[in-house]
Design a protein around this motif. Structure first.
Motif, PDB file in Angstrom:
ATOM      1  N   PHE A 101     -16.952   8.005  27.446  1.00 42.40           N
ATOM      2  CA  PHE A 101     -18.312   7.727  27.929  1.00 42.40           C
ATOM      3  C   PHE A 101     -18.324   6.773  29.125  1.00 42.40           C
ATOM      4  N   PRO A 102     -17.681   5.594  29.041  1.00 38.30           N
ATOM      5  CA  PRO A 102     -17.708   4.693  30.203  1.00 38.30           C
ATOM      6  C   PRO A 102     -17.077   5.318  31.444  1.00 38.30           C
ATOM      7  N   VAL A 103     -16.027   6.114  31.238  1.00 39.75           N
ATOM      8  CA  VAL A 103     -15.373   6.785  32.374  1.00 39.75           C
ATOM      9  C   VAL A 103     -16.353   7.741  33.040  1.00 39.75           C
ATOM     10  N   ALA A 104     -17.059   8.531  32.227  1.00 39.00           N
ATOM     11  CA  ALA A 104     -18.018   9.503  32.769  1.00 39.00           C
ATOM     12  C   ALA A 104     -19.167   8.804  33.480  1.00 39.00           C
ATOM     13  N   ILE A 105     -19.664   7.721  32.891  1.00 37.91           N
ATOM     14  CA  ILE A 105     -20.773   6.982  33.509  1.00 37.91           C
ATOM     15  C   ILE A 105     -20.332   6.367  34.834  1.00 37.91           C
ATOM     16  N   PHE A 106     -19.127   5.783  34.855  1.00 34.16           N
ATOM     17  CA  PHE A 106     -18.599   5.175  36.084  1.00 34.16           C
ATOM     18  C   PHE A 106     -18.455   6.220  37.181  1.00 34.16           C
ATOM     19  N   LEU A 107     -17.834   7.358  36.844  1.00 34.12           N
ATOM     20  CA  LEU A 107     -17.656   8.402  37.848  1.00 34.12           C
ATOM     21  C   LEU A 107     -18.998   8.942  38.326  1.00 34.12           C
ATOM     22  N   ARG A 118     -25.406  -2.254  38.885  1.00 33.47           N
ATOM     23  CA  ARG A 118     -24.670  -2.465  37.648  1.00 33.47           C
ATOM     24  C   ARG A 118     -23.711  -3.637  37.801  1.00 33.47           C
ATOM     25  N   HIS A 119     -23.360  -4.240  36.653  1.00 35.62           N
ATOM     26  CA  HIS A 119     -22.549  -5.460  36.705  1.00 35.62           C
ATOM     27  C   HIS A 119     -21.083  -5.192  37.018  1.00 35.62           C
ATOM     28  N   PHE A 120     -20.451  -4.277  36.276  1.00 36.58           N
ATOM     29  CA  PHE A 120     -19.010  -4.088  36.418  1.00 36.58           C
ATOM     30  C   PHE A 120     -18.680  -3.454  37.763  1.00 36.58           C
ATOM     31  N   GLY A 121     -17.752  -4.099  38.488  1.00 33.31           N
ATOM     32  CA  GLY A 121     -17.377  -3.630  39.809  1.00 33.31           C
ATOM     33  C   GLY A 121     -16.396  -2.472  39.768  1.00 33.31           C
ATOM     34  N   ILE A 244     -24.036  -5.102  28.960  1.00 36.47           N
ATOM     35  CA  ILE A 244     -23.660  -6.010  30.042  1.00 36.47           C
ATOM     36  C   ILE A 244     -23.882  -5.328  31.380  1.00 36.47           C
ATOM     37  N   ASP A 245     -23.517  -4.063  31.460  1.00 44.45           N
ATOM     38  CA  ASP A 245     -23.597  -3.330  32.720  1.00 44.45           C
ATOM     39  C   ASP A 245     -25.033  -3.177  33.203  1.00 44.45           C
ATOM     40  N   ASP A 246     -25.978  -2.992  32.264  1.00 48.53           N
ATOM     41  CA  ASP A 246     -27.369  -2.804  32.697  1.00 48.53           C
ATOM     42  C   ASP A 246     -28.201  -4.087  32.620  1.00 48.53           C
ATOM     43  N   GLY A 247     -27.564  -5.215  32.277  1.00 53.74           N
ATOM     44  CA  GLY A 247     -28.253  -6.499  32.357  1.00 53.74           C
ATOM     45  C   GLY A 247     -28.892  -7.003  31.087  1.00 53.74           C
ATOM     46  N   ARG A 248     -28.801  -6.257  29.990  1.00 51.22           N
ATOM     47  CA  ARG A 248     -29.384  -6.744  28.737  1.00 51.22           C
ATOM     48  C   ARG A 248     -28.561  -7.866  28.119  1.00 51.22           C
ATOM     49  N   LEU A 249     -27.284  -7.916  28.467  1.00 53.03           N
ATOM     50  CA  LEU A 249     -26.406  -9.005  28.063  1.00 53.03           C
ATOM     51  C   LEU A 249     -25.710  -9.558  29.299  1.00 53.03           C
ATOM     52  N   THR A 250     -25.351 -10.839  29.239  1.00 52.23           N
ATOM     53  CA  THR A 250     -24.611 -11.478  30.330  1.00 52.23           C
ATOM     54  C   THR A 250     -23.399 -12.188  29.762  1.00 52.23           C
ATOM     55  N   TRP A 255     -15.873 -17.467  34.761  1.00 54.52           N
ATOM     56  CA  TRP A 255     -14.696 -16.789  35.316  1.00 54.52           C
ATOM     57  C   TRP A 255     -14.674 -15.324  34.901  1.00 54.52           C
ATOM     58  N   LEU A 256     -15.099 -15.045  33.658  1.00 54.78           N
ATOM     59  CA  LEU A 256     -15.099 -13.676  33.157  1.00 54.78           C
ATOM     60  C   LEU A 256     -16.203 -12.856  33.835  1.00 54.78           C
ATOM     61  N   HIS A 257     -17.350 -13.498  34.027  1.00 49.59           N
ATOM     62  CA  HIS A 257     -18.469 -12.833  34.702  1.00 49.59           C
ATOM     63  C   HIS A 257     -18.078 -12.450  36.128  1.00 49.59           C
ATOM     64  N   THR A 258     -17.402 -13.377  36.809  1.00 47.90           N
ATOM     65  CA  THR A 258     -16.981 -13.113  38.193  1.00 47.90           C
ATOM     66  C   THR A 258     -15.897 -12.047  38.260  1.00 47.90           C
ATOM     67  N   LEU A 259     -14.903 -12.158  37.365  1.00 45.36           N
ATOM     68  CA  LEU A 259     -13.770 -11.243  37.387  1.00 45.36           C
ATOM     69  C   LEU A 259     -14.197  -9.806  37.122  1.00 45.36           C
ATOM     70  N   THR A 260     -15.105  -9.604  36.184  1.00 42.24           N
ATOM     71  CA  THR A 260     -15.522  -8.233  35.848  1.00 42.24           C
ATOM     72  C   THR A 260     -16.450  -7.643  36.897  1.00 42.24           C
ATOM     73  N   GLY A 261     -16.939  -8.465  37.808  1.00 45.29           N
ATOM     74  CA  GLY A 261     -17.812  -7.952  38.875  1.00 45.29           C
ATOM     75  C   GLY A 261     -17.084  -7.334  40.043  1.00 45.29           C
ATOM     76  N   TYR A 262     -15.770  -7.513  40.075  1.00 46.50           N
ATOM     77  CA  TYR A 262     -14.994  -6.947  41.207  1.00 46.50           C
ATOM     78  C   TYR A 262     -14.816  -5.448  41.058  1.00 46.50           C
TER      79      TYR A 262
END
Length: 262
Positions: A101-107, A118-121, A244-250, A255-262
């Motif tokens: 699912f995450p792979v399909a959504i990302f693609l 979206r949050h995840f870079g 997290i990706d759609d903003g309902r959770l942060t 450091w983790l928030h920044t790293l996952t945004g790349y």
């Protein structure tokens, strides 16, 4: 290590003790927020915080755990759980589907250009996608049973189930220890969820999600329930990732928030 799970029997002393200990710890982890909410908001507030999709999912998984016992101890439930050797069954098919699912959504977001908010870079999601695709391949033995692939003699003679994968080279006792360690990580995460995640304003709290994480941790701690535990882990992971990706959770650690945004 063999004593930890002699062939996965539910009566194995050390594994049964670990399972019961995790059950007790999980109950304590859930009891604290439930009692606190009941004191603050009364029965109505407690009911409101539990009336969530996560709880419905946890209850469904608990029902499948009961069927899991029936499958193990009374009569095999063909089509629900996978056979001892091979792939298939409702539970495993749901697990491997959730992996993609995450792979399909990302693609999909990359191809349509709709993922800017979206949050995840892209770097983080590329890495996550590669890990999930590898896990998917391992779980289905890289299509061996789907496509009827012949197993090379070198693999058939050394792999525990004569399958084209790596995880069946791990001794059963070691694998049980890995699952138990994963359960411990999940129970610690559930107990400290407020230090890791922050819900958005007006978003529901953590009680329902915590219940799902606790159930996943408990299911991982006994061989009989581990297939179902894998589904519970993937379901919880997907829900957390999506929120997290759609903003309902942060993510609270900066450091983790920044790293996952790349």
């Amino acid at each position: 290590m063999g004593f930890l799970s002699p062939d996965g029997e539910i009566g194995a002393p050390l594994q049964a003790a670990g399972f019961l200990a995790m059950l007790l710890v999980g109950a304590l982890v859930l009891a604290c927020p439930l009692i606190s909410r009941a004191r603050r908001a009364g029965p109505a507030g407690l009911t409101s915080c539990l009336w969530r999709f996560d709880i419905a999912l946890a209850v469904s998984l608990a029902g499948l755990a009961v069927l899991n016992l029936v499958d193990h101890a009374i009569t095999p439930l063909a089509g629900v759980y996978r056979p001892e050797v091979g792939d298939g069954g409702l539970v495993e098919n749901l697990t491997v589907t959730l992996m993609l699912f995450p792979v399909a959504i990302f693609l999909g977001t990359r191809l349509t250009g709709s993922g800017q908010t979206r949050h995840f870079g892209p770097a983080c999601m590329t890495l996550v996608s590669l890990v999930l695709i590898a896990a998917f391949g391992e779980e289905v033995s890289w299509g061996q049973h789907w496509f009827g692939l012949a197993v090379p003699e070198a693999i058939a003679s050394t792999n525990l189930q004569s399958e084209i994968n790596l995880h069946n080279y791990i001794r059963p006792g070691v694998m049980e220890a890995i699952y138990f360690a994963a359960g411990l990580v999940l129970i610690v995460l559930a107990a400290n969820l407020r230090h890791v995640l922050q819900p958005a304003p007006q978003a529901p709290g953590f009680v329902a999600l915590k219940a799902l994480l606790v159930l996943a941790a408990i299911l991982l701690c006994h061989h009989v329930f581990q297939e179902l535990g894998e589904l519970a882990v993937m379901a919880a992971a997907f829900l957390v990732w999506n929120r997290i990706d759609d903003g309902r959770l942060t993510l609270k650690p900066r450091w983790l928030h920044t790293l996952t945004g790349y």
